[in-house]
Design a protein around this motif. Structure first.
Motif, mmCIF file in Angstrom:
data_model
loop_
_atom_site.group_PDB
_atom_site.id
_atom_site.type_symbol
_atom_site.label_atom_id
_atom_site.label_comp_id
_atom_site.label_asym_id
_atom_site.label_seq_id
_atom_site.Cartn_x
_atom_site.Cartn_y
_atom_site.Cartn_z
ATOM 1 N N CYS A 1 0.859 -1.187 0.000
ATOM 2 C CA CYS A 1 0.000 0.000 0.000
ATOM 3 C C CYS A 1 0.895 1.237 0.000
ATOM 4 N N ASN A 2 0.650 2.115 -0.947
ATOM 5 C CA ASN A 2 1.295 3.418 -0.966
ATOM 6 C C ASN A 2 0.233 4.492 -0.930
ATOM 7 N N TYR A 3 0.518 5.559 -0.248
ATOM 8 C CA TYR A 3 -0.474 6.603 -0.074
ATOM 9 C C TYR A 3 0.082 7.938 -0.560
ATOM 10 N N SER A 4 -0.846 8.846 -0.761
ATOM 11 C CA SER A 4 -0.507 10.226 -1.064
ATOM 12 C C SER A 4 -1.363 11.125 -0.186
ATOM 13 N N SER A 5 -0.701 12.039 0.514
ATOM 14 C CA SER A 5 -1.440 12.963 1.374
ATOM 15 C C SER A 5 -0.596 14.204 1.611
ATOM 16 N N SER A 6 -1.222 15.354 1.586
ATOM 17 C CA SER A 6 -0.486 16.602 1.777
ATOM 18 C C SER A 6 -0.286 16.929 3.256
ATOM 19 N N VAL A 7 -0.997 16.204 4.109
ATOM 20 C CA VAL A 7 -0.851 16.388 5.556
ATOM 21 C C VAL A 7 -0.629 15.015 6.177
ATOM 22 N N PRO A 8 -0.123 14.973 7.405
ATOM 23 C CA PRO A 8 0.078 13.665 8.054
ATOM 24 C C PRO A 8 -1.213 12.860 8.065
ATOM 25 N N PRO A 9 -1.148 11.649 7.549
ATOM 26 C CA PRO A 9 -2.367 10.855 7.407
ATOM 27 C C PRO A 9 -2.628 9.906 8.575
ATOM 28 N N TYR A 10 -3.856 9.428 8.617
ATOM 29 C CA TYR A 10 -4.168 8.216 9.345
ATOM 30 C C TYR A 10 -4.262 7.110 8.285
ATOM 31 N N LEU A 11 -3.755 5.945 8.607
ATOM 32 C CA LEU A 11 -3.767 4.843 7.650
ATOM 33 C C LEU A 11 -4.387 3.610 8.282
ATOM 34 N N PHE A 12 -5.105 2.865 7.475
ATOM 35 C CA PHE A 12 -5.868 1.728 7.962
ATOM 36 C C PHE A 12 -5.731 0.556 6.990
ATOM 37 N N TRP A 13 -5.836 -0.640 7.559
ATOM 38 C CA TRP A 13 -6.078 -1.824 6.761
ATOM 39 C C TRP A 13 -7.380 -2.453 7.256
ATOM 40 N N TYR A 14 -8.251 -2.715 6.280
ATOM 41 C CA TYR A 14 -9.496 -3.414 6.558
ATOM 42 C C TYR A 14 -9.483 -4.736 5.801
ATOM 43 N N VAL A 15 -10.161 -5.731 6.351
ATOM 44 C CA VAL A 15 -10.307 -7.017 5.675
ATOM 45 C C VAL A 15 -11.782 -7.276 5.424
ATOM 46 N N GLN A 16 -12.060 -7.854 4.267
ATOM 47 C CA GLN A 16 -13.431 -8.195 3.899
ATOM 48 C C GLN A 16 -13.488 -9.658 3.517
ATOM 49 N N TYR A 17 -14.142 -10.453 4.347
ATOM 50 C CA TYR A 17 -14.365 -11.854 4.016
ATOM 51 C C TYR A 17 -15.570 -11.944 3.086
#
Lengths: 113, 115
Positions: free
Chosen positions: A23-39
Motif C-alpha cells: 500500500c502506498n499513499y498520497s497525502s499533503s498532511v500527516p495521514p491516518y492509515l488503515f487496513w481493513y479485511v473483507q471476508y
C-alpha cells in the motif's frame, strides 16, 4: 486530496509463507492509515491502524504494518499465512480535517494449501 | 461488543423505485457515513453526517440521494429513483467523538440490486 494505491490486485501465497500486501499513499498532511479485511459476503473489519504514534503497528490475527514516511508506504505483513486469511484486503487513508476514508482498490489474498 | 447493524441485508428493486437503506450506528457514536462498493470496484465515500446535517459529500451523492436520522438510533440512506448503476453494496459506518476518533466501524452492508 488523499489517495491510496495497492499494488497487486491478486496475491497468492502458500500456507505458512510470508504475506506481504503493498500500500502506498498520497497525502499533503500527516495521514491516518488503515487496513481493513473483507471476508466473502461480509462487511469491512478493521485489521489495524496508524495514527502517528508507533510506526510499526500490530493488528488482529497476527498482521502488522509499518508506516514509512520516506517511502509513503504502509505495507501489511504476516509472517505465516493461514488458510483463514484468504479474503480481500483494503488499505485506506484519512486526514484529521476530512475524516472520510479513501480506499485503495483492494488486494484479493489467496492462500494455497 | 457494540457493532453497526444494517437492514435489509439484500434488496432487489425495479429501476425508478425509491429505496431506503437503514443503519443503526454504535450507540455513543455521533459521526455517521455511507459508502458504496460496486461489484469488483473499490469502496467509495458517499456522505458523512454529524449533528443532524451533512458534513461532507462526494460527487456521487447527487440529488437523488438523501440521508436522515429520523430518531435517536437510526440513520438512513434514501435513493429516490434508482438506476441500474446504483446496484452496489452499501456500507454504513460510524465513529466515536472520544478515544479512537479516527476509527470508523462498518456495518455488514446492504446489497442493492436494481433491475
Amino acid at each position: 486530496a488523499q489517495s491510496v494505491t495497492q499494488l497487486g490486485s491478486h496475491v497468492s501465497v502458500s500456507e505458512g509463507a510470508l504475506v506481504l500486501l503493498r500500500c502506498n499513499y498520497s497525502s499533503s498532511v500527516p495521514p491516518y492509515l488503515f487496513w481493513y479485511v473483507q471476508y466473502p459476503n461480509q462487511g469491512l473489519q478493521l485489521l489495524l491502524k496508524y495514527t502517528s504514534a508507533a510506526t510499526l503497528v500490530k493488528g488482529i490475527n497476527g498482521f502488522e504494518a509499518e508506516f514509512k514516511k520516506s517511502e509513503t508506504s504502509f505495507h501489511l505483513t504476516k509472517p505465516s499465512a493461514h488458510m483463514s486469511d484468504a479474503a480481500e484486503y483494503f488499505c485506506a487513508v484519512s486526514v484529521p480535517s476530512a475524516r472520510q476514508l479513501t480506499f485503495g482498490s483492494g488486494t484479493q489474498l489467496t492462500v494455497l494449501p | 461488543e457494540p457493532e453497526v447493524t444494517q437492514t435489509p441485508s439484500h434488496q432487489v428493486t425495479q429501476m425508478g423505485q425509491e429505496v431506503i437503506l437503514r443503519c443503526v450506528p454504535i450507540s455513543n457514536h455521533l459521526y455517521f457515513y455511507w459508502y458504496r462498493q460496486i461489484l469488483g470496484q473499490k469502496v467509495e465515500f458517499l456522505v458523512s453526517f454529524y449533528n443532524n446535517e451533512i458534513s461532507e459529500k462526494s460527487e456521487i451523492f447527487d440529488d437523488q440521494f438523501s440521508v436522515e436520522r429520523p430518531d435517536g438510533s437510526n440513520f438512513t440512506l434514501k435513493i429516490r429513483s434508482t438506476k441500474l448503476e446504483d446496484s452496489a453494496m452499501y456500507f454504513c459506518a460510524s465513529r466515536p467523538t472520544t478515544g479512537s476518533q479516527e476509527t470508523q466501524y462498518f456495518g455488514p452492508g446492504t446489497r442493492l440490486l436494481v433491475l
